[in-house]
Enzyme design. Structure first.
Site, mmCIF file in Angstrom:
data_model
loop_
_atom_site.group_PDB
_atom_site.id
_atom_site.type_symbol
_atom_site.label_atom_id
_atom_site.label_comp_id
_atom_site.label_asym_id
_atom_site.label_seq_id
_atom_site.Cartn_x
_atom_site.Cartn_y
_atom_site.Cartn_z
ATOM 1 N N GLU A 363 -8.284 22.692 3.243
ATOM 2 C CA GLU A 363 -7.383 21.667 2.687
ATOM 3 C C GLU A 363 -6.980 21.998 1.247
ATOM 4 O O GLU A 363 -6.843 21.123 0.396
ATOM 5 C CB GLU A 363 -8.009 20.273 2.801
ATOM 6 C CG GLU A 363 -8.174 19.889 4.259
ATOM 7 C CD GLU A 363 -8.354 18.419 4.510
ATOM 8 O OE1 GLU A 363 -7.820 17.616 3.733
ATOM 9 O OE2 GLU A 363 -9.020 18.085 5.498
ATOM 10 N N THR A 365 -7.427 25.592 -1.444
ATOM 11 C CA THR A 365 -8.526 26.268 -2.154
ATOM 12 C C THR A 365 -8.712 25.645 -3.538
ATOM 13 O O THR A 365 -7.867 24.865 -4.007
ATOM 14 C CB THR A 365 -8.176 27.759 -2.338
ATOM 15 O OG1 THR A 365 -6.977 27.825 -3.132
ATOM 16 C CG2 THR A 365 -7.947 28.468 -1.011
HETATM 17 C C1 LIG Z 1 -13.229 26.448 8.891
HETATM 18 C C2 LIG Z 1 -11.793 26.196 8.542
HETATM 19 C C3 LIG Z 1 -11.181 25.060 9.007
HETATM 20 C C4 LIG Z 1 -9.823 24.831 8.742
HETATM 21 N N1 LIG Z 1 -9.201 23.750 9.308
HETATM 22 C C5 LIG Z 1 -7.834 23.643 9.207
HETATM 23 C C6 LIG Z 1 -7.126 22.655 9.948
HETATM 24 O O1 LIG Z 1 -7.717 21.842 10.665
HETATM 25 N N2 LIG Z 1 -5.771 22.652 9.859
HETATM 26 C C7 LIG Z 1 -5.070 23.522 9.088
HETATM 27 O O2 LIG Z 1 -3.846 23.458 9.045
HETATM 28 N N3 LIG Z 1 -5.735 24.480 8.356
HETATM 29 C C8 LIG Z 1 -7.087 24.564 8.406
HETATM 30 N N4 LIG Z 1 -7.758 25.550 7.704
HETATM 31 C C9 LIG Z 1 -6.989 26.465 6.873
HETATM 32 C C10 LIG Z 1 -7.228 26.299 5.379
HETATM 33 O O3 LIG Z 1 -6.642 25.111 4.917
HETATM 34 C C11 LIG Z 1 -6.670 27.558 4.697
HETATM 35 O O4 LIG Z 1 -7.558 28.610 5.024
HETATM 36 C C12 LIG Z 1 -6.559 27.414 3.196
HETATM 37 O O5 LIG Z 1 -5.547 26.490 2.870
HETATM 38 C C13 LIG Z 1 -6.267 28.747 2.505
HETATM 39 O O6 LIG Z 1 -5.229 29.459 3.130
HETATM 40 P P1 LIG Z 1 -5.452 31.021 3.507
HETATM 41 O O7 LIG Z 1 -6.717 31.089 4.263
HETATM 42 O O8 LIG Z 1 -4.234 31.507 4.160
HETATM 43 O O9 LIG Z 1 -5.679 31.740 2.121
HETATM 44 P P2 LIG Z 1 -4.528 32.312 1.152
HETATM 45 O O10 LIG Z 1 -3.499 31.273 0.900
HETATM 46 O O11 LIG Z 1 -4.084 33.628 1.663
HETATM 47 O O12 LIG Z 1 -5.349 32.521 -0.188
HETATM 48 C C14 LIG Z 1 -6.128 33.677 -0.466
HETATM 49 C C15 LIG Z 1 -6.602 33.575 -1.918
HETATM 50 O O13 LIG Z 1 -5.451 33.589 -2.807
HETATM 51 C C16 LIG Z 1 -5.500 32.455 -3.632
HETATM 52 N N5 LIG Z 1 -4.135 32.002 -3.915
HETATM 53 C C17 LIG Z 1 -3.124 31.800 -3.034
HETATM 54 N N6 LIG Z 1 -2.030 31.369 -3.669
HETATM 55 C C18 LIG Z 1 -2.345 31.270 -4.979
HETATM 56 C C19 LIG Z 1 -1.651 30.878 -6.156
HETATM 57 N N7 LIG Z 1 -0.390 30.456 -6.120
HETATM 58 N N8 LIG Z 1 -2.309 30.924 -7.345
HETATM 59 C C20 LIG Z 1 -3.604 31.323 -7.392
HETATM 60 N N9 LIG Z 1 -4.308 31.704 -6.327
HETATM 61 C C21 LIG Z 1 -3.700 31.679 -5.132
HETATM 62 C C22 LIG Z 1 -6.274 31.415 -2.845
HETATM 63 O O14 LIG Z 1 -6.798 30.400 -3.695
HETATM 64 C C23 LIG Z 1 -7.353 32.279 -2.221
HETATM 65 O O15 LIG Z 1 -8.366 32.519 -3.143
HETATM 66 C C24 LIG Z 1 -9.117 25.749 7.925
HETATM 67 C C25 LIG Z 1 -9.753 26.877 7.429
HETATM 68 C C26 LIG Z 1 -11.072 27.127 7.748
HETATM 69 C C27 LIG Z 1 -11.735 28.390 7.211
#
Ligand SMILES: Cc1cc2nc3c(=O)[nH]c(=O)nc-3n(C[C@H](O)[C@H](O)[C@H](O)COP(=O)(O)OP(=O)(O)OC[C@H]3O[C@@H](n4cnc5c(N)ncnc54)[C@H](O)[C@@H]3O)c2cc1C
Length: 380
Positions: A363, A365
């Protein structure tokens, strides 16, 4: 300003704690190791009114507020974060999106089933190529006559394989960026819709995290949830509440890790005394307890704002950011206080250590929470 819980809130905490210790605790490691979704518990939570605590009674909910919702998620997560996240994603993401943006007909159709646990809900915003930058989603919804045709893949959806309905975001206007995203409700067993890969996770292993795949999936026109083009804005409103539930999830696991460490520190003897008599251990415990209290205050403030119908974007993000980072620190110190036994699965410390990490990611990071908070600060 009154920091005390009402008698009803204290009673709720006591009864959820007793339920969790009686029905969940004995199975926690078995479910974790087998990645077994605790379906019976989810159904029982539905019967107890904990799958729809924030919804009005006339929609089958328990008519409680976010304060009570936080208490329930916290107490479940103190014993097992997997159960906490199942309830949180179901309630404040899927069900609440329908409750916030749905027509009266949609609310009457879905909320009573979701609130009583007859239905389990999932919510799909994230895609393989769009996580933090949720506005760059690529799944499409194309209007064809009296239907929408969905194509694309959502990823990391909590409850994905077990959901009876899912709320998903898809692009309805490619030229309008975030204003071109719309939300849809899709029932399970709809042709062209299936859950995909089940993720094999570091922690929260009894919760299900899955892909949702849409291939020429035709849904009726009235499956549109909210106004066309308002999906992203509504999703952000949904997350204002969802982030409070992740703060509660964090809080519960931090509390569980702290209590396990406190107990162990009184039992474990080295150099002829309990390790709790060493100042180094006492300071760790003092910091853990203080930070958990601060996280709880932030979380309850956000919950209280929500209950009074006020905007809580900044406060929800602050609570989620702080509580999740506190949970990671507490779980880390919990392992340290257990020494080598903290690394061994016979003690709860190692599971908390694995489970809490999701809280700084899901929800939004920690980096994204800081962006949200800073954006609010710089507005003024
Ligand atoms: C167990 C689990 C349950 C989940 N449940 C749901 C769910 O029910 N529904 C749903 O829709 N999603 C769900 N998610 C997804 C979750 O919300 C995302 O994993 C999260 O929002 C991060 O997206 P990403 O994994 O693509 O990481 P990325 O967006 O690729 O981020 C990678 C890194 O880059 C950093 N970063 C990215 N953009 C920026 C920026 N502009 N400035 C600084 N740093 C940045 C991030 O903070 C992180 O450290 C779930 C994830 C997990 C692991």
């Amino acid at each position: 300003m009154d920091f005390s819980y009402t008698d009803e809130q204290q009673h709720l905490r006591k009864s959820v704690r007793e339920f969790a210790e009686r029905e969940i605790l004995p199975h926690v490691m078995e479910w974790d190791e087998a990645s077994k979704f605790p379906m019976d518990i989810v159904k029982e939570l539905g019967r107890l009114g904990l799958m729809g605590s924030i919804f009005p009674v006339e929609y089958g909910g328990s008519g409680m507020g976010y304060i009570e919702y936080v208490i329930a998620i916290e107490e479940l997560s103190r014993v097992d974060g997997s159960v906490g996240i199942i309830v949180a994603a179901h309630t404040s993401l899927c069900s609440n999106h329908i409750f916030l943006a749905g027509t009266e007909e949609q609310k009457r159709k879905y909320i009573p089933k979701l609130a009583t646990g007859e239905f389990i809900g999932a919510w799909g915003l994230t895609e393989p190529g769009s996580g933090s930058d949720a506005g760059s989603a690529r799944m499409t919804a194309e209007r064809k006559g009296n239907s929408w045709v969905l194509n694309g893949t959502k990823t990391f959806c909590t409850n994905g394989h077990y959901s009876d309905c899912a709320v998903v975001l898809a692009v309805t206007d490619k030229t309008a960026h975030t204003h071109g995203l719309s939300a849809f409700i899709v029932d399970k067993d709809t042709k062209g819709f299936k859950p995909g890969k089940k993720e094999n996770k570091l922690g929260l292993r009894a919760s299900d995290t899955a892909e949702l795949i849409f291939e020429d999936c035709v849904i009726p026109a009235d499956s549109l949830l909210g106004k066309e083009g308002d999906g992203f804005i509504d999703a952000m409103r949904v997350l204002d509440g969802g982030r409070i539930s992740i703060a509660a999830l964090s809080l519960g696991m931090a509390q569980g890790a702290y209590e396990a460490a406190l107990k162990y520190s009184k039992q474990r003897k080295q150099f002829g005394k309990a390790i709790s008599e060493f100042q180094a251990i006492q300071w760790k415990l003092a910091d853990m307890a203080t930070e958990i209290d601060a996280a709880r205050l932030l979380t309850m403030r956000a919950a209280s704002l929500k209950d009074s119908g006020k905007k809580s974007t900044q406060e929800s993000s602050m609570a989620k950011l702080y509580a999740s980072e506190v949970a990671v620190r507490c779980a880390n110190e919990g392992v340290q206080i257990h020494g080598g036994y903290g690394f061994i699965k016979d003690y709860p410390a190692e599971k908390f250590y694995r489970d809490v990490k999701l809280c700084t990611i899901g929800e939004g990071t920690s980096e994204i929470q800081r962006m949200v908070i800073a954006r609010q600060l710089l507005k003024d």
